[in-house]
Scaffold this motif. Structure first.
Motif, PDB file in Angstrom:
ATOM      1  N   MET A 150       0.842  -1.202   0.000  1.00  0.00           N
ATOM      2  CA  MET A 150       0.000   0.000   0.000  1.00  0.00           C
ATOM      3  C   MET A 150       0.877   1.252   0.000  1.00  0.00           C
ATOM      4  O   MET A 150       0.746   2.121   0.842  1.00  0.00           O
ATOM      5  CB  MET A 150      -0.915  -0.041   1.238  1.00  0.00           C
ATOM      6  CG  MET A 150      -1.959   1.055   1.395  1.00  0.00           C
ATOM      7  SD  MET A 150      -3.144   1.248   0.064  1.00  0.00           S
ATOM      8  CE  MET A 150      -4.135  -0.240   0.230  1.00  0.00           C
ATOM      9  N   GLY A 151       1.790   1.316  -0.962  1.00  0.00           N
ATOM     10  CA  GLY A 151       2.644   2.503  -1.057  1.00  0.00           C
ATOM     11  C   GLY A 151       1.838   3.696  -1.556  1.00  0.00           C
ATOM     12  O   GLY A 151       0.890   3.534  -2.314  1.00  0.00           O
ATOM     13  N   HIS A 152       2.208   4.873  -1.080  1.00  0.00           N
ATOM     14  CA  HIS A 152       1.560   6.097  -1.573  1.00  0.00           C
ATOM     15  C   HIS A 152       2.625   7.125  -1.945  1.00  0.00           C
ATOM     16  O   HIS A 152       3.675   7.216  -1.293  1.00  0.00           O
ATOM     17  CB  HIS A 152       0.664   6.726  -0.502  1.00  0.00           C
ATOM     18  CG  HIS A 152      -0.527   5.903  -0.128  1.00  0.00           C
ATOM     19  ND1 HIS A 152      -1.322   5.263  -1.044  1.00  0.00           N
ATOM     20  CD2 HIS A 152      -1.069   5.632   1.093  1.00  0.00           C
ATOM     21  CE1 HIS A 152      -2.302   4.629  -0.420  1.00  0.00           C
ATOM     22  NE2 HIS A 152      -2.172   4.824   0.885  1.00  0.00           N
ATOM     23  N   ASN A 153       2.309   7.906  -2.948  1.00  0.00           N
ATOM     24  CA  ASN A 153       3.133   9.062  -3.270  1.00  0.00           C
ATOM     25  C   ASN A 153       2.217  10.171  -3.775  1.00  0.00           C
ATOM     26  O   ASN A 153       1.006   9.983  -3.901  1.00  0.00           O
ATOM     27  CB  ASN A 153       4.226   8.713  -4.301  1.00  0.00           C
ATOM     28  CG  ASN A 153       3.674   8.319  -5.664  1.00  0.00           C
ATOM     29  OD1 ASN A 153       2.480   8.433  -5.945  1.00  0.00           O
ATOM     30  ND2 ASN A 153       4.553   7.836  -6.530  1.00  0.00           N
ATOM     31  N   LEU A 206      -1.893  12.659  -8.588  1.00  0.00           N
ATOM     32  CA  LEU A 206      -2.267  11.269  -8.357  1.00  0.00           C
ATOM     33  C   LEU A 206      -1.246  10.586  -7.467  1.00  0.00           C
ATOM     34  O   LEU A 206      -0.159  11.112  -7.218  1.00  0.00           O
ATOM     35  CB  LEU A 206      -2.350  10.503  -9.693  1.00  0.00           C
ATOM     36  CG  LEU A 206      -1.011  10.173 -10.388  1.00  0.00           C
ATOM     37  CD1 LEU A 206      -1.129   8.888 -11.177  1.00  0.00           C
ATOM     38  CD2 LEU A 206      -0.571  11.304 -11.299  1.00  0.00           C
ATOM     39  N   CYS A 207      -1.633   9.403  -7.007  1.00  0.00           N
ATOM     40  CA  CYS A 207      -0.669   8.478  -6.428  1.00  0.00           C
ATOM     41  C   CYS A 207      -0.388   7.484  -7.537  1.00  0.00           C
ATOM     42  O   CYS A 207      -1.313   6.876  -8.080  1.00  0.00           O
ATOM     43  CB  CYS A 207      -1.258   7.767  -5.206  1.00  0.00           C
ATOM     44  SG  CYS A 207      -0.237   6.371  -4.656  1.00  0.00           S
ATOM     45  N   SER A 208       0.885   7.312  -7.888  1.00  0.00           N
ATOM     46  CA  SER A 208       1.211   6.471  -9.042  1.00  0.00           C
ATOM     47  C   SER A 208       1.562   5.036  -8.653  1.00  0.00           C
ATOM     48  O   SER A 208       2.058   4.281  -9.478  1.00  0.00           O
ATOM     49  CB  SER A 208       2.328   7.111  -9.872  1.00  0.00           C
ATOM     50  OG  SER A 208       3.536   7.153  -9.145  1.00  0.00           O
ATOM     51  N   PHE A 209       1.306   4.662  -7.403  1.00  0.00           N
ATOM     52  CA  PHE A 209       1.478   3.261  -7.007  1.00  0.00           C
ATOM     53  C   PHE A 209       0.468   2.439  -7.833  1.00  0.00           C
ATOM     54  O   PHE A 209      -0.669   2.871  -8.010  1.00  0.00           O
ATOM     55  CB  PHE A 209       1.203   3.094  -5.510  1.00  0.00           C
ATOM     56  CG  PHE A 209       1.564   1.741  -4.954  1.00  0.00           C
ATOM     57  CD1 PHE A 209       2.847   1.484  -4.494  1.00  0.00           C
ATOM     58  CD2 PHE A 209       0.610   0.724  -4.887  1.00  0.00           C
ATOM     59  CE1 PHE A 209       3.186   0.235  -3.974  1.00  0.00           C
ATOM     60  CE2 PHE A 209       0.941  -0.524  -4.362  1.00  0.00           C
ATOM     61  CZ  PHE A 209       2.226  -0.773  -3.914  1.00  0.00           C
ATOM     62  N   PRO A 210       0.897   1.260  -8.316  1.00  0.00           N
ATOM     63  CA  PRO A 210       0.025   0.488  -9.212  1.00  0.00           C
ATOM     64  C   PRO A 210      -1.403   0.311  -8.685  1.00  0.00           C
ATOM     65  O   PRO A 210      -1.620  -0.143  -7.563  1.00  0.00           O
ATOM     66  CB  PRO A 210       0.744  -0.863  -9.314  1.00  0.00           C
ATOM     67  CG  PRO A 210       2.184  -0.516  -9.130  1.00  0.00           C
ATOM     68  CD  PRO A 210       2.204   0.621  -8.138  1.00  0.00           C
ATOM     69  N   GLY A 211      -2.355   0.689  -9.511  1.00  0.00           N
ATOM     70  CA  GLY A 211      -3.768   0.492  -9.200  1.00  0.00           C
ATOM     71  C   GLY A 211      -4.399   1.569  -8.333  1.00  0.00           C
ATOM     72  O   GLY A 211      -5.601   1.548  -8.097  1.00  0.00           O
ATOM     73  N   HIS A 212      -3.611   2.541  -7.871  1.00  0.00           N
ATOM     74  CA  HIS A 212      -4.159   3.518  -6.918  1.00  0.00           C
ATOM     75  C   HIS A 212      -4.823   4.732  -7.560  1.00  0.00           C
ATOM     76  O   HIS A 212      -5.671   5.372  -6.951  1.00  0.00           O
ATOM     77  CB  HIS A 212      -3.063   3.995  -5.960  1.00  0.00           C
ATOM     78  CG  HIS A 212      -2.736   2.982  -4.917  1.00  0.00           C
ATOM     79  ND1 HIS A 212      -2.107   3.289  -3.747  1.00  0.00           N
ATOM     80  CD2 HIS A 212      -2.963   1.638  -4.867  1.00  0.00           C
ATOM     81  CE1 HIS A 212      -1.940   2.189  -3.016  1.00  0.00           C
ATOM     82  NE2 HIS A 212      -2.444   1.180  -3.683  1.00  0.00           N
ATOM     83  N   SER A 213      -4.429   5.076  -8.788  1.00  0.00           N
ATOM     84  CA  SER A 213      -4.864   6.373  -9.325  1.00  0.00           C
ATOM     85  C   SER A 213      -6.365   6.436  -9.601  1.00  0.00           C
ATOM     86  O   SER A 213      -6.939   7.520  -9.679  1.00  0.00           O
ATOM     87  CB  SER A 213      -4.075   6.724 -10.579  1.00  0.00           C
ATOM     88  OG  SER A 213      -4.414   5.827 -11.621  1.00  0.00           O
ATOM     89  N   MET A 235      -8.609   5.711  -7.559  1.00  0.00           N
ATOM     90  CA  MET A 235      -9.157   6.294  -6.324  1.00  0.00           C
ATOM     91  C   MET A 235      -8.372   7.523  -5.890  1.00  0.00           C
ATOM     92  O   MET A 235      -8.935   8.473  -5.351  1.00  0.00           O
ATOM     93  CB  MET A 235      -9.069   5.267  -5.185  1.00  0.00           C
ATOM     94  CG  MET A 235      -9.829   3.982  -5.437  1.00  0.00           C
ATOM     95  SD  MET A 235     -11.512   4.092  -4.808  1.00  0.00           S
ATOM     96  CE  MET A 235     -11.218   4.087  -3.041  1.00  0.00           C
ATOM     97  N   MET A 236      -7.066   7.452  -6.078  1.00  0.00           N
ATOM     98  CA  MET A 236      -6.184   8.481  -5.510  1.00  0.00           C
ATOM     99  C   MET A 236      -5.752   9.488  -6.554  1.00  0.00           C
ATOM    100  O   MET A 236      -4.663   9.406  -7.121  1.00  0.00           O
ATOM    101  CB  MET A 236      -4.956   7.832  -4.851  1.00  0.00           C
ATOM    102  CG  MET A 236      -5.316   6.888  -3.699  1.00  0.00           C
ATOM    103  SD  MET A 236      -3.870   6.250  -2.847  1.00  0.00           S
ATOM    104  CE  MET A 236      -3.263   7.717  -2.001  1.00  0.00           C
ATOM    105  N   LYS A 237      -6.633  10.451  -6.803  1.00  0.00           N
ATOM    106  CA  LYS A 237      -6.283  11.534  -7.716  1.00  0.00           C
ATOM    107  C   LYS A 237      -7.084  12.768  -7.339  1.00  0.00           C
ATOM    108  O   LYS A 237      -8.069  12.673  -6.589  1.00  0.00           O
ATOM    109  CB  LYS A 237      -6.563  11.138  -9.161  1.00  0.00           C
ATOM    110  CG  LYS A 237      -8.019  10.824  -9.459  1.00  0.00           C
ATOM    111  CD  LYS A 237      -8.187  10.374 -10.905  1.00  0.00           C
ATOM    112  CE  LYS A 237      -9.567   9.777 -11.124  1.00  0.00           C
ATOM    113  NZ  LYS A 237      -9.712   9.216 -12.476  1.00  0.00           N
TER     114      LYS A 237
HETATM  115 CU   LIG Z   1      -1.329   5.189  -3.149  1.00  0.00          CU
END
Ligand SMILES: [Cu+2]
Length: 168
Positions: free
Chosen positions: A86-89, A151-158, A160-162
């Protein structure tokens, strides 16, 4: 501007709530003196705090800053999941960059904080990728007036995370 202000208001609320337990005149004085320089620096520096946990969401979907400001982004990973799961950036994209396309390319850029080397020019600013309990910061000059995407560019996160980054 309203959203960002709300974030500060909530932050102030929590700070107040936390202080209640051990409220002394000393801490009150301290709070007052530290507020003054912060308000003065407010016009030059836009401090933005983003929180993201194991629920794969940023707590802010719109960020407002002003042209000419220095933007200081603090990203807090409020979860406990490790960076591998569950990495985030935080990645701010330049105008005209397709977010979905960027996210797709980022999947293969694990060794570079999920920033595809070939697309470095498409990134205005980004933090490193962090895991649960970690925090990271990035500081950069606000780009020209306009609307940008982050966005968060961790695989599969964008998906939801944008969100939207607006320079006024
Ligand atoms: Cu993330």
């Amino acid at each position: 501007m309203k959203k960002l202000f709300l974030v500060f208001a909530i932050g102030a609320f929590f700070a107040t709530a936390c202080n209640n337990g051990s409220k002394t005149e000393g801490t009150e004085t301290e709070t007052t003196t530290t507020e003054a320089p912060a308000a003065e620096a407010d016009s030059k520096v836009a401090e933005v705090v983003l929180n993201a946990g194991d629920d794969m969401k940023f707590d802010v979907s719109e960020i407002y800053v002003k042209e000419g400001q220095t933007v200081k982004i603090t990203l807090n990973h409020t979860g406990v999941a490790p960076i591998t799961a569950m990495g985030h950036n935080f990645v701010l994209l330049a105008t005209g960059v397709n977010l979905d396309n960027f996210a797709k390319e980022a999947i293969n850029a694990k060794d570079n904080d999920y920033i595809p080397t070939a697309m470095a020019k498409d990134v205005i600013a980004h933090t490193k990728t962090i895991g649960g309990g970690e925090s990271t910061q990035v500081e950069f000059p606000a780009p020209a007036k306009g609307t940008y995407e982050f966005l968060c560019s961790f695989p599969g996160h964008s998906a939801m995370m944008k969100g939207t980054f607006i320079v006024e």
